[in-house]
Design an enzyme around this catalytic site. Structure first.
Site, PDB file in Angstrom:
ATOM      1  N   ARG A 184      40.106  43.040  19.691  1.00  0.00           N
ATOM      2  CA  ARG A 184      40.887  42.099  20.484  1.00  0.00           C
ATOM      3  C   ARG A 184      41.828  41.261  19.619  1.00  0.00           C
ATOM      4  NH1 ARG A 184      39.018  41.476  25.734  1.00  0.00           N
ATOM      5  NH2 ARG A 184      36.939  42.293  26.170  1.00  0.00           N
ATOM      6  N   LYS A 197      41.780  50.843  32.456  1.00  0.00           N
ATOM      7  CA  LYS A 197      41.256  51.398  31.199  1.00  0.00           C
ATOM      8  C   LYS A 197      39.954  52.164  31.420  1.00  0.00           C
ATOM      9  CE  LYS A 197      40.958  47.529  28.915  1.00  0.00           C
ATOM     10  NZ  LYS A 197      41.386  46.622  30.024  1.00  0.00           N
ATOM     11  N   ARG A 249      34.713  39.175  43.948  1.00  0.00           N
ATOM     12  CA  ARG A 249      34.412  38.449  42.717  1.00  0.00           C
ATOM     13  C   ARG A 249      35.090  37.087  42.717  1.00  0.00           C
ATOM     14  NH1 ARG A 249      35.082  42.095  37.383  1.00  0.00           N
ATOM     15  NH2 ARG A 249      35.551  39.982  36.658  1.00  0.00           N
ATOM     16  N   ARG A 267      44.199  34.959  33.004  1.00  0.00           N
ATOM     17  CA  ARG A 267      43.653  36.038  32.180  1.00  0.00           C
ATOM     18  C   ARG A 267      44.760  36.897  31.597  1.00  0.00           C
ATOM     19  NH1 ARG A 267      39.745  38.333  36.621  1.00  0.00           N
ATOM     20  NH2 ARG A 267      39.548  40.146  35.261  1.00  0.00           N
ATOM     21  N   ARG A 276      41.299  42.801  45.710  1.00  0.00           N
ATOM     22  CA  ARG A 276      40.239  43.796  45.776  1.00  0.00           C
ATOM     23  C   ARG A 276      38.884  43.187  46.164  1.00  0.00           C
ATOM     24  NH1 ARG A 276      39.940  45.229  39.258  1.00  0.00           N
ATOM     25  NH2 ARG A 276      39.004  43.260  38.589  1.00  0.00           N
TER      26      ARG A 276
END
Length: 227
Positions: free
Chosen positions: A97, A22, A170, A181, A136
């Site tokens: 949301r 996004k 992360r 998530r 990542r």
């Protein structure tokens, strides 16, 4: 057709889970159409830093360890959208949301004779997204991004860009957390899909391909929405 001829500022919403692209696509649409990307987190931080009334209210809530209410977020969004650089329109990333927030946003827009131009759902495959996100990592020196499968350094353990041998990953970019998530995202977003579909402003695009191909699809969608 250029966005400048739109009689009222455009309001675009990008829907998609973390890692769907996004932010990347919003920046490209900003450049193409002269729109402004607005993310909830950035708005809150800016309002707090600026010391606006809504920002002070948000700061008090956050310092108390509580969630910022929809009313405060809407007030901050109202202030931001009134600024001159948003005259052509905005791209909302991360808001709304829930359907309650969507209804509050509709009411805010109605104050200025605006409405949602398009709500674009970036469609992804959950299993692939887990691989994308959990693999990542970034260079600790310059921030260059890498991936365990899709973008390895040319020399193992050494950043292609700056030569650093230190990397960061992360803590929440692991398969279990990403899967959770995604489940939460779908639970929250399913009602929004229905909500905007009922308003005839929902658009869908395949977000699993190349960035350039996704950008071309979005440019077409946004271009039509601005006409």
């Amino acid at each position: 057709m250029d966005a400048a001829i739109t009689t009222t500022p455009a309001v675009l919403i990008l829907l998609g889970p973390p890692g769907a692209g996004k932010g990347t696509q919003a920046r490209m649409l900003e450049d193409k159409f002269g729109l402004v990307q607005l993310s909830t987190g950035d708005l809150l931080r800016a309002a707090v830093a600026a010391g606006t009334d809504a920002g002070k209210a948000a700061k008090a809530v956050m310092e108390a360890g509580e969630l910022v209410s929809d009313e405060i977020v809407i007030a901050i969004l109202r202030d931001r959208m009134a600024e001159r650089d948003c005259s052509k329109g905005v791209i909302l990333d991360g808001f709304p949301r829930t359907t309650v927030q969507a209804q509050a946003l509709d009411a805010l827009l109605a104050e200025n004779g605006q409405r949602i131009s398009a709500a674009v759902s970036l469609e992804v495959e959950d299993a692939e997204m887990v691989i994308r996100i959990s693999g990542r990592y970034t260079c600790a020196g310059c921030g260059e991004g890498f991936h365990d499968q899709f973008k390895k350094p040319a020399v193992e353990g050494t950043c292609d860009n700056c030569g650093s041998t230190e990397f960061n990953r992360r803590a929440d970019d692991n398969a279990e957390t990403v899967a959770s998530r995604l489940i939460a995202y779908h639970a929250q977003t399913a009602p929004l899909i229905t909500y905007y579909d009922a308003q005839n402003v929902l658009k869908r695009t395949d977000a699993m391909g190349k960035i350039e191909d996704i950008a071309n699809d979005l440019e077409g969608i946004v271009g039509d929405a601005l006409n």
